[in-house]
Write a protein that holds these residues in place. Structure first.
Motif, PDB file in Angstrom:
ATOM      1  N   ARG A  18     -42.449 -13.954   7.921  1.00 33.36           N
ATOM      2  CA  ARG A  18     -41.050 -14.508   7.976  1.00 33.36           C
ATOM      3  C   ARG A  18     -40.734 -14.274   9.383  1.00 33.36           C
ATOM      4  O   ARG A  18     -40.919 -13.128  10.116  1.00 33.36           O
ATOM      5  CB  ARG A  18     -40.073 -13.804   7.063  1.00 33.36           C
ATOM      6  CG  ARG A  18     -40.179 -14.283   5.514  1.00 33.36           C
ATOM      7  CD  ARG A  18     -39.292 -13.625   4.568  1.00 33.36           C
ATOM      8  NE  ARG A  18     -39.616 -13.844   3.423  1.00 33.36           N
ATOM      9  CZ  ARG A  18     -39.957 -13.023   2.497  1.00 33.36           C
ATOM     10  NH1 ARG A  18     -40.414 -11.876   2.849  1.00 33.36           N
ATOM     11  NH2 ARG A  18     -40.447 -13.291   1.228  1.00 33.36           N
ATOM     12  N   LEU A  19     -39.800 -15.202  10.105  1.00 28.85           N
ATOM     13  CA  LEU A  19     -39.346 -15.116  11.374  1.00 28.85           C
ATOM     14  C   LEU A  19     -38.119 -14.155  11.440  1.00 28.85           C
ATOM     15  O   LEU A  19     -37.110 -14.140  10.785  1.00 28.85           O
ATOM     16  CB  LEU A  19     -39.094 -16.452  11.901  1.00 28.85           C
ATOM     17  CG  LEU A  19     -40.155 -17.356  12.041  1.00 28.85           C
ATOM     18  CD1 LEU A  19     -39.668 -18.816  12.596  1.00 28.85           C
ATOM     19  CD2 LEU A  19     -41.069 -17.113  12.918  1.00 28.85           C
ATOM     20  N   ALA A  20     -38.108 -13.279  12.224  1.00 30.92           N
ATOM     21  CA  ALA A  20     -36.958 -12.384  12.434  1.00 30.92           C
ATOM     22  C   ALA A  20     -35.651 -13.222  12.892  1.00 30.92           C
ATOM     23  O   ALA A  20     -35.838 -14.053  13.693  1.00 30.92           O
ATOM     24  CB  ALA A  20     -37.413 -11.154  13.393  1.00 30.92           C
ATOM     25  N   ARG A  21     -34.686 -12.871  12.005  1.00 34.61           N
ATOM     26  CA  ARG A  21     -33.383 -13.501  12.539  1.00 34.61           C
ATOM     27  C   ARG A  21     -33.442 -15.111  12.425  1.00 34.61           C
ATOM     28  O   ARG A  21     -32.467 -15.724  13.136  1.00 34.61           O
ATOM     29  CB  ARG A  21     -32.723 -13.135  13.849  1.00 34.61           C
ATOM     30  CG  ARG A  21     -32.623 -11.551  14.124  1.00 34.61           C
ATOM     31  CD  ARG A  21     -32.138 -11.359  15.562  1.00 34.61           C
ATOM     32  NE  ARG A  21     -33.462 -11.190  16.160  1.00 34.61           N
ATOM     33  CZ  ARG A  21     -34.171 -10.501  16.788  1.00 34.61           C
ATOM     34  NH1 ARG A  21     -34.165  -9.604  17.060  1.00 34.61           N
ATOM     35  NH2 ARG A  21     -35.400 -10.517  17.385  1.00 34.61           N
ATOM     36  N   PHE A  22     -34.248 -15.740  11.781  1.00 35.96           N
ATOM     37  CA  PHE A  22     -34.249 -16.969  11.437  1.00 35.96           C
ATOM     38  C   PHE A  22     -33.363 -17.486  10.229  1.00 35.96           C
ATOM     39  O   PHE A  22     -33.564 -16.632   9.107  1.00 35.96           O
ATOM     40  CB  PHE A  22     -35.554 -17.505  11.042  1.00 35.96           C
ATOM     41  CG  PHE A  22     -35.712 -19.017  11.064  1.00 35.96           C
ATOM     42  CD1 PHE A  22     -35.619 -19.766  12.152  1.00 35.96           C
ATOM     43  CD2 PHE A  22     -35.707 -19.522   9.555  1.00 35.96           C
ATOM     44  CE1 PHE A  22     -35.642 -21.461  12.107  1.00 35.96           C
ATOM     45  CE2 PHE A  22     -35.924 -20.934   9.664  1.00 35.96           C
ATOM     46  CZ  PHE A  22     -35.549 -21.970  10.902  1.00 35.96           C
ATOM     47  N   ASP A  23     -32.503 -18.164  10.270  1.00 38.61           N
ATOM     48  CA  ASP A  23     -31.621 -18.743   9.209  1.00 38.61           C
ATOM     49  C   ASP A  23     -32.281 -19.675   8.173  1.00 38.61           C
ATOM     50  O   ASP A  23     -32.571 -20.836   8.349  1.00 38.61           O
ATOM     51  CB  ASP A  23     -30.337 -19.574   9.754  1.00 38.61           C
ATOM     52  CG  ASP A  23     -29.428 -19.712   8.609  1.00 38.61           C
ATOM     53  OD1 ASP A  23     -29.577 -19.246   7.583  1.00 38.61           O
ATOM     54  OD2 ASP A  23     -28.388 -20.352   8.864  1.00 38.61           O
ATOM     55  N   TYR A  24     -32.807 -19.157   7.102  1.00 38.34           N
ATOM     56  CA  TYR A  24     -33.614 -19.861   5.898  1.00 38.34           C
ATOM     57  C   TYR A  24     -32.668 -20.627   5.062  1.00 38.34           C
ATOM     58  O   TYR A  24     -33.081 -21.292   4.055  1.00 38.34           O
ATOM     59  CB  TYR A  24     -34.587 -18.821   5.267  1.00 38.34           C
ATOM     60  CG  TYR A  24     -35.765 -18.546   6.135  1.00 38.34           C
ATOM     61  CD1 TYR A  24     -36.732 -19.310   5.981  1.00 38.34           C
ATOM     62  CD2 TYR A  24     -35.783 -17.373   6.456  1.00 38.34           C
ATOM     63  CE1 TYR A  24     -37.861 -19.080   6.728  1.00 38.34           C
ATOM     64  CE2 TYR A  24     -36.964 -16.860   7.644  1.00 38.34           C
ATOM     65  CZ  TYR A  24     -37.956 -17.704   7.441  1.00 38.34           C
ATOM     66  OH  TYR A  24     -39.151 -17.372   8.228  1.00 38.34           O
ATOM     67  N   SER A  25     -31.244 -20.670   5.412  1.00 32.77           N
ATOM     68  CA  SER A  25     -30.513 -21.585   4.637  1.00 32.77           C
ATOM     69  C   SER A  25     -29.812 -22.748   5.548  1.00 32.77           C
ATOM     70  O   SER A  25     -28.859 -23.155   5.104  1.00 32.77           O
ATOM     71  CB  SER A  25     -29.300 -20.332   4.178  1.00 32.77           C
ATOM     72  OG  SER A  25     -28.640 -19.866   5.161  1.00 32.77           O
ATOM     73  N   SER A  26     -30.583 -22.846   6.688  1.00 32.34           N
ATOM     74  CA  SER A  26     -30.082 -24.093   7.397  1.00 32.34           C
ATOM     75  C   SER A  26     -30.259 -25.514   6.658  1.00 32.34           C
ATOM     76  O   SER A  26     -31.216 -25.689   6.192  1.00 32.34           O
ATOM     77  CB  SER A  26     -30.652 -24.212   8.707  1.00 32.34           C
ATOM     78  OG  SER A  26     -30.582 -22.911   9.187  1.00 32.34           O
ATOM     79  N   PRO A  27     -28.888 -26.182   6.609  1.00 29.38           N
ATOM     80  CA  PRO A  27     -29.040 -27.506   5.988  1.00 29.38           C
ATOM     81  C   PRO A  27     -29.911 -28.525   6.965  1.00 29.38           C
ATOM     82  O   PRO A  27     -29.923 -28.415   8.198  1.00 29.38           O
ATOM     83  CB  PRO A  27     -27.557 -27.907   5.907  1.00 29.38           C
ATOM     84  CG  PRO A  27     -26.995 -27.096   6.854  1.00 29.38           C
ATOM     85  CD  PRO A  27     -27.785 -26.040   7.113  1.00 29.38           C
ATOM     86  N   HIS A  28     -30.520 -29.364   6.370  1.00 31.98           N
ATOM     87  CA  HIS A  28     -31.290 -30.393   6.989  1.00 31.98           C
ATOM     88  C   HIS A  28     -32.521 -29.970   7.908  1.00 31.98           C
ATOM     89  O   HIS A  28     -32.911 -30.718   8.705  1.00 31.98           O
ATOM     90  CB  HIS A  28     -30.270 -31.573   7.722  1.00 31.98           C
ATOM     91  CG  HIS A  28     -28.981 -31.851   6.810  1.00 31.98           C
ATOM     92  ND1 HIS A  28     -29.101 -32.760   5.962  1.00 31.98           N
ATOM     93  CD2 HIS A  28     -27.922 -31.525   7.212  1.00 31.98           C
ATOM     94  CE1 HIS A  28     -28.125 -32.846   5.186  1.00 31.98           C
ATOM     95  NE2 HIS A  28     -27.078 -32.062   5.954  1.00 31.98           N
ATOM     96  N   GLN A  29     -33.033 -28.980   7.409  1.00 34.72           N
ATOM     97  CA  GLN A  29     -34.292 -28.396   8.215  1.00 34.72           C
ATOM     98  C   GLN A  29     -35.431 -28.556   7.533  1.00 34.72           C
ATOM     99  O   GLN A  29     -35.102 -28.675   6.061  1.00 34.72           O
ATOM    100  CB  GLN A  29     -33.961 -26.829   8.239  1.00 34.72           C
ATOM    101  CG  GLN A  29     -34.918 -26.075   9.037  1.00 34.72           C
ATOM    102  CD  GLN A  29     -34.954 -26.322  10.449  1.00 34.72           C
ATOM    103  OE1 GLN A  29     -33.798 -26.429  11.085  1.00 34.72           O
ATOM    104  NE2 GLN A  29     -36.081 -26.077  11.175  1.00 34.72           N
ATOM    105  N   ALA A  30     -36.546 -28.939   8.092  1.00 28.40           N
ATOM    106  CA  ALA A  30     -37.857 -28.910   7.500  1.00 28.40           C
ATOM    107  C   ALA A  30     -38.453 -27.599   7.339  1.00 28.40           C
ATOM    108  O   ALA A  30     -38.583 -26.945   8.390  1.00 28.40           O
ATOM    109  CB  ALA A  30     -38.632 -30.036   8.103  1.00 28.40           C
TER     110      ALA A  30
END
Length: 108
Positions: free
Chosen positions: A25-37
């Motif tokens: 997993r990417l550190a500090r990445f927001d896995y709840s972003s809308p309209h993201q692939a």
């Protein structure tokens, strides 16, 4: 000098890495972003070749359709392999959480 078991327990990674040296997993990445692939790979336990049976494959496809029907993610593409599943997902809802979606996939 020997470390205490308490300190050793604190040094464990936050996520299970399944034999990898670090989390995927990417550190500090927001896995709840809308309209993201997202490109996701889900492996079977111990990479056992459990997904070759036609009945299992059909059940996985049914689960994918059910999850897509919930509306948070659209499945753009998928590929079922003998010991893992590849998914290309698009977050379609304004509020979505990829981590929860993958947990739901694994629990069904």
């Amino acid at each position: 000098m020997r470390r205490s078991s308490r300190r050793h327990a604190e040094e464990k990674p936050q996520y299970r890495t399944f034999g990898r040296a670090r989390s995927t997993r990417l550190a500090r990445f927001d896995y709840s972003s809308p309209h993201q692939a997202y490109y996701v790979t889900v492996c079977s336990a111990e990479r056992r070749r459990l997904l070759t049976a036609q009945k299992v494959a059909r059940e996985i496809v049914a689960v994918l359709r059910a999850l897509e029907g919930r509306g948070a993610y659209r499945i753009l593409a998928w590929c079922l392999m003998p010991d893992h599943l590849h998914l290309l997902l698009l977050a379609t809802a304004d509020t979505c959480d990829l981590r929860q979606w993958v947990r739901d996939l694994k629990s069904l």
